[in-house]
Motif scaffolding. Structure first.
Motif, PDB file in Angstrom:
ATOM      1  N   ARG A   1       0.834  -1.205   0.000  1.00 48.11           N
ATOM      2  CA  ARG A   1       0.000   0.000   0.000  1.00 48.11           C
ATOM      3  C   ARG A   1       0.862   1.245   0.000  1.00 48.11           C
ATOM      4  NH1 ARG A   1      -5.044   0.742   3.910  1.00 48.11           N
ATOM      5  NH2 ARG A   1      -5.941  -0.484   2.198  1.00 48.11           N
ATOM      6  N   MET A   2       0.502   2.156  -0.900  1.00 50.34           N
ATOM      7  CA  MET A   2       1.138   3.466  -0.991  1.00 50.34           C
ATOM      8  C   MET A   2       0.023   4.500  -1.071  1.00 50.34           C
ATOM      9  SD  MET A   2       3.777   4.751  -3.956  1.00 50.34           S
ATOM     10  CE  MET A   2       5.161   3.827  -3.273  1.00 50.34           C
ATOM     11  N   GLY A   3       0.245   5.684  -0.532  1.00 50.36           N
ATOM     12  CA  GLY A   3      -0.808   6.693  -0.580  1.00 50.36           C
ATOM     13  C   GLY A   3      -0.295   8.100  -0.416  1.00 50.36           C
ATOM     14  N   ILE A   4      -1.147   9.061  -0.758  1.00 55.61           N
ATOM     15  CA  ILE A   4      -0.831  10.473  -0.600  1.00 55.61           C
ATOM     16  C   ILE A   4      -2.052  11.201  -0.046  1.00 55.61           C
ATOM     17  CG2 ILE A   4       0.963  10.639  -2.359  1.00 55.61           C
ATOM     18  CD1 ILE A   4      -1.116  11.649  -4.317  1.00 55.61           C
ATOM     19  N   ASN A   5      -1.794  12.288   0.676  1.00 57.95           N
ATOM     20  CA  ASN A   5      -2.844  13.172   1.168  1.00 57.95           C
ATOM     21  C   ASN A   5      -2.782  14.460   0.367  1.00 57.95           C
ATOM     22  OD1 ASN A   5      -3.467  11.357   3.349  1.00 57.95           O
ATOM     23  ND2 ASN A   5      -1.580  12.070   4.312  1.00 57.95           N
ATOM     24  N   LEU A   6      -3.937  15.020   0.057  1.00 58.13           N
ATOM     25  CA  LEU A   6      -3.996  16.176  -0.834  1.00 58.13           C
ATOM     26  C   LEU A   6      -4.897  17.261  -0.266  1.00 58.13           C
ATOM     27  CD1 LEU A   6      -4.746  14.068  -4.000  1.00 58.13           C
ATOM     28  CD2 LEU A   6      -2.558  15.139  -3.538  1.00 58.13           C
ATOM     29  N   PRO A   7      -4.493  18.522  -0.376  1.00 61.58           N
ATOM     30  CA  PRO A   7      -5.410  19.604  -0.011  1.00 61.58           C
ATOM     31  C   PRO A   7      -6.520  19.697  -1.050  1.00 61.58           C
ATOM     32  CG  PRO A   7      -3.443  20.508  -1.034  1.00 61.58           C
ATOM     33  CD  PRO A   7      -3.204  19.026  -0.882  1.00 61.58           C
ATOM     34  N   MET A   8      -7.632  20.298  -0.678  1.00 59.39           N
ATOM     35  CA  MET A   8      -8.769  20.423  -1.585  1.00 59.39           C
ATOM     36  C   MET A   8      -8.941  21.860  -2.052  1.00 59.39           C
ATOM     37  SD  MET A   8     -10.172  17.472  -2.030  1.00 59.39           S
ATOM     38  CE  MET A   8     -11.724  18.004  -2.728  1.00 59.39           C
ATOM     39  N   GLY A   9      -9.146  22.023  -3.355  1.00 59.20           N
ATOM     40  CA  GLY A   9      -9.502  23.322  -3.885  1.00 59.20           C
ATOM     41  C   GLY A   9     -10.957  23.644  -3.570  1.00 59.20           C
ATOM     42  N   GLU A  10     -11.362  24.883  -3.826  1.00 55.39           N
ATOM     43  CA  GLU A  10     -12.714  25.303  -3.465  1.00 55.39           C
ATOM     44  C   GLU A  10     -13.773  24.495  -4.198  1.00 55.39           C
ATOM     45  OE1 GLU A  10     -13.336  29.459  -3.775  1.00 55.39           O
ATOM     46  OE2 GLU A  10     -11.636  30.000  -2.508  1.00 55.39           O
ATOM     47  N   ALA A  11     -13.601  24.280  -5.506  1.00 55.13           N
ATOM     48  CA  ALA A  11     -14.592  23.515  -6.256  1.00 55.13           C
ATOM     49  C   ALA A  11     -14.554  22.045  -5.879  1.00 55.13           C
ATOM     50  CB  ALA A  11     -14.357  23.688  -7.755  1.00 55.13           C
ATOM     51  N   GLY A  12     -13.353  21.528  -5.664  1.00 52.21           N
ATOM     52  CA  GLY A  12     -13.227  20.128  -5.305  1.00 52.21           C
ATOM     53  C   GLY A  12     -13.876  19.809  -3.975  1.00 52.21           C
ATOM     54  N   ALA A  13     -13.993  20.808  -3.101  1.00 58.33           N
ATOM     55  CA  ALA A  13     -14.551  20.577  -1.772  1.00 58.33           C
ATOM     56  C   ALA A  13     -16.054  20.303  -1.817  1.00 58.33           C
ATOM     57  CB  ALA A  13     -14.264  21.776  -0.877  1.00 58.33           C
ATOM     58  N   TRP A  14     -16.746  20.829  -2.822  1.00 53.54           N
ATOM     59  CA  TRP A  14     -18.198  20.606  -2.873  1.00 53.54           C
ATOM     60  C   TRP A  14     -18.624  19.783  -4.080  1.00 53.54           C
ATOM     61  CZ3 TRP A  14     -20.359  22.119  -7.390  1.00 53.54           C
ATOM     62  CH2 TRP A  14     -19.742  23.142  -8.111  1.00 53.54           C
ATOM     63  N   ARG A  15     -17.799  19.715  -5.104  1.00 55.66           N
ATOM     64  CA  ARG A  15     -18.195  19.047  -6.342  1.00 55.66           C
ATOM     65  C   ARG A  15     -18.086  17.530  -6.198  1.00 55.66           C
ATOM     66  NH1 ARG A  15     -14.369  21.022 -10.611  1.00 55.66           N
ATOM     67  NH2 ARG A  15     -12.965  19.626  -9.481  1.00 55.66           N
ATOM     68  N   PRO A  16     -19.120  16.761  -6.558  1.00 60.83           N
ATOM     69  CA  PRO A  16     -19.022  15.306  -6.502  1.00 60.83           C
ATOM     70  C   PRO A  16     -18.091  14.781  -7.595  1.00 60.83           C
ATOM     71  CG  PRO A  16     -21.090  15.952  -7.531  1.00 60.83           C
ATOM     72  CD  PRO A  16     -20.451  17.217  -7.030  1.00 60.83           C
ATOM     73  N   LEU A  17     -17.609  13.586  -7.412  1.00 55.19           N
ATOM     74  CA  LEU A  17     -16.780  12.949  -8.423  1.00 55.19           C
ATOM     75  C   LEU A  17     -17.605  12.723  -9.690  1.00 55.19           C
ATOM     76  CD1 LEU A  17     -15.058  10.296  -6.153  1.00 55.19           C
ATOM     77  CD2 LEU A  17     -13.895  12.173  -7.315  1.00 55.19           C
ATOM     78  N   SER A  18     -17.015  12.967 -10.824  1.00 51.45           N
ATOM     79  CA  SER A  18     -17.726  12.756 -12.080  1.00 51.45           C
ATOM     80  C   SER A  18     -17.199  11.513 -12.782  1.00 51.45           C
ATOM     81  CB  SER A  18     -17.549  13.973 -13.005  1.00 51.45           C
ATOM     82  OG  SER A  18     -16.211  14.046 -13.489  1.00 51.45           O
ATOM     83  N   GLU A  19     -18.066  10.870 -13.573  1.00 50.92           N
ATOM     84  CA  GLU A  19     -17.650   9.700 -14.343  1.00 50.92           C
ATOM     85  C   GLU A  19     -16.509  10.055 -15.291  1.00 50.92           C
ATOM     86  OE1 GLU A  19     -20.728   7.545 -16.283  1.00 50.92           O
ATOM     87  OE2 GLU A  19     -22.132   7.758 -14.616  1.00 50.92           O
ATOM     88  N   ARG A  20     -16.586  11.240 -15.874  1.00 50.57           N
ATOM     89  CA  ARG A  20     -15.548  11.653 -16.823  1.00 50.57           C
ATOM     90  C   ARG A  20     -14.195  11.761 -16.131  1.00 50.57           C
ATOM     91  NH1 ARG A  20     -16.733  16.865 -20.388  1.00 50.57           N
ATOM     92  NH2 ARG A  20     -18.307  15.385 -21.151  1.00 50.57           N
ATOM     93  N   ALA A  21     -14.173  12.339 -14.927  1.00 53.74           N
ATOM     94  CA  ALA A  21     -12.910  12.505 -14.213  1.00 53.74           C
ATOM     95  C   ALA A  21     -12.324  11.157 -13.806  1.00 53.74           C
ATOM     96  CB  ALA A  21     -13.126  13.380 -12.979  1.00 53.74           C
TER      97      ALA A  21
END
Length: 439
Positions: free
Chosen positions: A189-209
């Motif tokens: 297992r490997m992982g990273i933690n990431l800060p969230m941008g303003e849009a990323g904080a409220w926008r749901p994950l999209s199929e395209r992304a």
């Protein structure tokens, strides 16, 4: 950002590494990196802006733009430049504060240096003001915080952890059958933690992304490394695609090998993206996580269904195959396409997608029993080990093949020692010698 330079010790900041950075055609000024040919009054504003945002590094003595045939690393008088930086910080900042400043001398008799300024937002007194205003950093330029952002800075906890320099992840757990026996040979297992941008904080994950991230993973070195681990026995597999438990803020992408034996999936890789739940959260430092799990059952597969390259119950993992897997993992997390898609999902600058700091290995039996014994010898009374935690050297840039190889070799040597075995160093040297003509 240039995480390897930010985290490197002063002794590891050499002029050769600075020149290599400046020479990279894809290395431009960003949210966390800026070049200055010489000291200027705007430098102190950039320091404050980085301190109020995600931090970063400023390199003084490097031309802003690369031009063909012109040396970009020009250098400055280190002492004069450092004195000006210190004086300006004391005079301009409210409250007074100074970042870490490191001179990096040229390797000639010119007396010139590049001056590296490290801005760590975790130790800066935020908000850091200039003329009663709080500069903030946008992509490659500075701006001024509006009222909402200024209030956010003033209210945050001192240890908010703005720049994700610590990339610790939880160790995985092995699954067990009805008898209590582990159903996997091992999990990486490997992982990273990431800060969230303003849009990323409220926008749901999209199929395209998510589909774009899956494509980037399929185009990376990861699938080839997985197939190499199977030594040609994995003739049926499906590339990365969404798999179960996907929600508006959680996505799982899986690469899976198939077999007709009771061990249905001899090898799997699962990439999980989790965005933080923002509703009802008062945190000002929302963090997303990306984890990568490699789940191997190849030995169990060999026990039940003998195939070419997998000699039944005698099968053990060859060290060169593990080296290729480690390298494929590291190459993937530094891959430009993969990093870009992760940054889009979290709505941040790709420079903030930090390189992982650790790799967990949890085994279903003693690690020494998983490794091919050729060239390895057990150390008497070394004790048992069913797992390893590998720490990454923060001074290494995983985008660079030679530095990535250095990290892999360090991990292989650690693997041997933690398993209570000698001979790993010689095996690694032999493997590299054989691979060198084909590099």
């Amino acid at each position: 950002m240039t995480n390897s330079l930010f985290a490197a010790s002063a002794a590891d900041l050499t002029i050769d590494r600075i020149r290599a950075l400046a020479a990279r055609p894809d290395q431009v000024e960003s949210l966390t990196l800026e070049f200055k040919q010489q000291y200027s009054k705007s430098l102190v504003t950039t320091i404050a802006a980085m301190a109020n945002t995600y931090g970063g590094m400023i390199l003084v003595g490097i031309a802003d733009k690369a031009e063909p045939g012109i040396e970009r690393v020009v250098g400055v008088d280190a002492q004069e430049t450092i004195d000006k930086i210190a004086s300006s910080c004391r005079e301009k900042f409210d409250p007074p504060w100074e970042p870490t400043v490191i001179p990096i001398p040229f390797d000639d008799d010119s007396g010139l240096s590049v001056v590296a300024i490290r801005v760590d937002p975790n130790v800066a007194p935020r908000p850091l003001l200039i003329d009663l205003k709080a500069p903030i950093r946008l992509s490659g330029q500075n701006s001024t915080a509006d009222r909402a952002r200024l209030l956010q800075l003033a209210r945050e906890e001192p240890s908010a952890g703005v720049l994700p320099m610590g990339q610790n992840v939880m160790a995985p757990n092995l699954s067990r059958d009805t008898k209590g026996d582990p159903t996997e040979d091992f999990i990486l297992r490997m992982g990273i933690n990431l800060p969230m941008g303003e849009a990323g904080a409220w926008r749901p994950l999209s199929e395209r992304a998510i589909n774009a991230l899956a494509q980037a993973l399929n185009d990376s070195a990861f699938p080839r490394a997985l197939l190499n681990l199977g030594q040609g026995a994995l003739d049926q597999f499906v590339g990365f695609q969404p798999l179960g438990h996907n929600r508006s803020r959680t996505a799982r992408l899986a690469w899976q090998a198939f077999s007709s034996t009771p061990v249905r999936h001899p090898l799997e890789a699962v990439v999980t993206v989790k965005l933080p739940e923002v509703y009802g959260s008062a945190s000002t430092a929302l963090m997303a996580t990306v984890t990568i799990d490699v789940i191997s059952r190849l030995r169990q597969y060999a026990d039940t269904f003998e195939k070419v390259g997998l000699p039944g119950e005698e099968y053990r993992y060859p060290v060169p195959n593990l080296a290729t897997l480690f390298d494929g993992l590291l190459q993937t997390v530094a891959d430009v396409k993969v990093v870009t898609e992760i940054a889009r999902i979290t709505d941040i600058d790709s420079a903030l997608v930090a390189q992982p700091r650790e790799l967990h290995l949890v085994a279903g039996r003693q690690v020494k029993d998983l490794l091919h014994p050729g060239g390895l010898k057990e150390i008497p009374d070394a004790g048992a080990s069913a797992g390893v935690v590998f720490r990454a050297n923060p001074a290494l840039d995983l985008r660079v093949a030679a530095e990535r190889q250095e990290q892999v070799d360090d991990w292989l040597r650690q693997l041997g020692l933690d398993a209570g075995l000698t001979g790993m160093e010689a095996l690694v040297e032999e493997y590299r010698a054989k691979a060198a003509p084909n590099a």
